[in-house]
Design an enzyme around this catalytic site. Structure first.
Site, PDB file in Angstrom:
ATOM      1  N   ASP A 231       0.807  -1.219   0.000  1.00 43.06           N
ATOM      2  CA  ASP A 231       0.000   0.000   0.000  1.00 43.06           C
ATOM      3  C   ASP A 231       0.842   1.273   0.000  1.00 43.06           C
ATOM      4  O   ASP A 231       0.386   2.328   0.448  1.00 43.06           O
ATOM      5  CB  ASP A 231      -0.961   0.025   1.199  1.00 43.06           C
ATOM      6  CG  ASP A 231      -2.042  -1.038   1.093  1.00 43.06           C
ATOM      7  OD1 ASP A 231      -2.427  -1.364  -0.034  1.00 43.06           O
ATOM      8  OD2 ASP A 231      -2.475  -1.548   2.143  1.00 43.06           O
ATOM      9  N   GLU A 232       2.070   1.199  -0.508  1.00 38.60           N
ATOM     10  CA  GLU A 232       2.939   2.372  -0.547  1.00 38.60           C
ATOM     11  C   GLU A 232       3.430   2.682  -1.956  1.00 38.60           C
ATOM     12  O   GLU A 232       4.385   3.434  -2.141  1.00 38.60           O
ATOM     13  CB  GLU A 232       4.130   2.180   0.399  1.00 38.60           C
ATOM     14  CG  GLU A 232       3.738   2.098   1.869  1.00 38.60           C
ATOM     15  CD  GLU A 232       4.934   2.018   2.795  1.00 38.60           C
ATOM     16  OE1 GLU A 232       6.066   2.278   2.328  1.00 38.60           O
ATOM     17  OE2 GLU A 232       4.738   1.696   3.983  1.00 38.60           O
TER      18      GLU A 232
END
Length: 287
Positions: A231-232
């Site tokens: 999620d980055e």
């Protein structure tokens, strides 16, 4: 303007005087007409210039190879990273989904209405919930169960499906499985994910319940390319909606789903229209 005669150039290079003029002059000499042009520089003195140019050229398909060969010389002169994309070639998309179907439904509706210029080649799920919806539209549906014991085997099956379907982009429409680094390596910056924007505050299960307990006033969603860092990856689009004390956990979830599906649809549309340039862990979006 006919799609077969429309081309797009995405460019990134060290900024200096004359780049925009040189690209415009090149296209003029080729007989092309620029129909859209966007550029952004991180710093006029020593920064990076990003450009997206859309142009019309009669007989483009027959001239593409010679056009790209000629442009490569200009690209070398200005140290460009560049990509050419013909508008006539619709990107082939795979959608991954689990049990929550709202993002899948939004993409299917946008596709049916002609808002997503893509060919949806297949839908893959680790559950069977979406089968009837997908197959009712005449699209291939593949149920590939995934668990801790069979993850490598399941990913091998999924990759084979993507390869056979000649996929250009895969969209995780609330697909609740983490893809392995070896899987991601096959499609760098071509796998897109959507998640709520409580991260990193409410990681894990039941984020809306914990958000309700904290009395949050804003909820949102983030669409990004998937990288090994969970999620980055580079963010493509985000949005928020305001909530208040009247929203219980169920109402928060409904509001969150509305934002998620809108954000994902916009991000997918921009990718399909070649409006996104990835630079390091950021994106430049010419929307």
């Amino acid at each position: 303007m006919l799609e077969e005669n429309r081309g797009r150039l995405l460019i990134a290079c060290p900024d200096r005087q004359g780049i925009v003029a040189a690209v415009a002059q090149f296209l003029y000499e080729q007989g092309a007409n620029i129909t859209a042009s966007d550029q952004y520089s991180t710093d006029a003195a020593g920064g990076t210039l990003f450009m997206r140019i859309e142009f019309h050229l009669d007989g483009l398909e027959a001239r593409e190879q010679s056009l790209c060969n000629a442009f490569s010389a200009l690209a070398t002169e200005f140290h460009m990273s560049w990509q050419y994309a013909p508008a006539r070639q619709r990107k082939r998309m795979a959608i991954f989904v689990s049990k929550e179907l709202h993002c899948l439904q939004e993409l299917l509706w946008e596709w049916q209405s002609g808002q997503l210029n893509t060919d949806i080649a297949l839908v893959i799920s680790n559950h069977d919930d979406a089968r009837n919806l997908v197959e009712s539209l005449g699209l291939p549906f593949h149920h590939v169960p995934v668990n801790a014991e069979n993850k490598a085997e399941a990913e091998a099956i999924q990759l084979a499906l993507l390869r056979d379907a000649q996929i250009d982009i895969a969209v995780l429409a609330r697909y609740m499985q983490i893809l392995s680094p070896s899987f991601l390596a096959h499609y760098p910056n071509r796998i897109m994910n959507i998640h709520h924007s409580f991260l990193p505050a409410f990681i894990g299960r039941n984020p809306y319940g914990r958000a309700y307990n904290r009395g949050v006033k804003l909820i949102g969603a983030t669409a990004h390319y998937v990288t090994e860092d969970l999620d980055e990856g580079p963010i493509i689009e985000q949005d928020v909606t305001r909530v208040d004390h009247r929203y219980d956990a169920h109402a928060l979830r409904i509001a969150g789903r509305q934002v998620e599906r809108a954000v994902l649809a916009r991000a997918v549309k921009w990718h399909l229209e070649d409006k996104v340039i990835v630079h390091e862990n950021k994106t430049i979006v010419f929307a």
